[in-house]
Design an enzyme around this catalytic site. Sequence first.
Site, mmCIF file in Angstrom:
data_model
loop_
_atom_site.group_PDB
_atom_site.id
_atom_site.type_symbol
_atom_site.label_atom_id
_atom_site.label_comp_id
_atom_site.label_asym_id
_atom_site.label_seq_id
_atom_site.Cartn_x
_atom_site.Cartn_y
_atom_site.Cartn_z
ATOM 1 N N ARG A 44 -23.537 -20.422 23.355
ATOM 2 C CA ARG A 44 -23.843 -19.213 22.588
ATOM 3 C C ARG A 44 -24.500 -18.146 23.451
ATOM 4 N NH1 ARG A 44 -22.676 -23.281 20.183
ATOM 5 N NH2 ARG A 44 -21.891 -23.334 18.038
ATOM 6 N N ASP A 153 -33.977 -15.633 4.935
ATOM 7 C CA ASP A 153 -33.427 -16.343 6.086
ATOM 8 C C ASP A 153 -33.638 -15.474 7.317
ATOM 9 O OD1 ASP A 153 -31.516 -18.966 6.268
ATOM 10 O OD2 ASP A 153 -31.095 -17.596 7.914
#
Length: 290
Positions: A44, A153
Amino acid sequence: MAPPSEEPTDGAVSPADYRTLCDLLRERTGLSFTEAKRYYVQRRLAERVEATRMPSVRDYLNLLRFQASGAEMQLLVNLMTVNETYFFREKYQLDCLVNGMLDEVVRHRRPGERVRLWSAGCATGEEPYSIAITLLERWPRVDEFQIELYASDIDSMALDRAREGVYGERSLQALPAELVERYFRPVAPGSWRIIDELRESVDFSLVNIVDPAQVRRFTGIDVVFCRNLLIYFDDLGRRNAAAMFHEALSPGGFVALGHSESMSRMSSLFVPRRFPDAILYQKPAEGAGA
């Protein structure tokens, strides 16, 4: 003669840069990545280094560290977080919510007073919407009180999907067909959108729970659902999160953790409560001993 460089020549991340990145992520987000996660993190990281056209990993780390807007850190965090969930996951805690927990919460409240619930680490929204459906379907006193349902979140892309409220068969797999028909509308083959009334009932927000300024708005909370989030934190991060939840909760409020998590390993601030459906963790009422 110059000392040998730790910079790898095969595109991998050097041990020093990997440690720097992990330290930065832990400091900014609470997420803890060990050496065992190196391959996952490195893939990533490589995506974002390429996307930003940084000449090296070290230059990219400097971007993360010093960018005033924090936009790149947010994009990296979106890649790093896992949002695997579905409706009615760990349903026994939803059973507990309506079979005993909420009745205890409102025992000394008058009709019309507020009941506040918080889904912390809500990912793409299945959990808070599951809470809303459960309340509407199974708590007889739902109309007596002013229900406030918050969801947060750290992943901004997941929150966008939560607000949109469109889900596929995998997310709906545990929902009875009659509930799908009642609370969803088909938008494409194999895809359904939750009805507007339910979408508008949840207050979604981007929140990093290790940032005191961002969690300050959560006060007087009666029930926190924080399931399978703290497993990504180290011990210090878990203790800090537990203290933050304790501060946010009303006296007598509850925390629901994931099935593999135990508050007793994180904090002594809460009292374990065994209900017929589940074990929860309660903030002692004012004047009560821990």
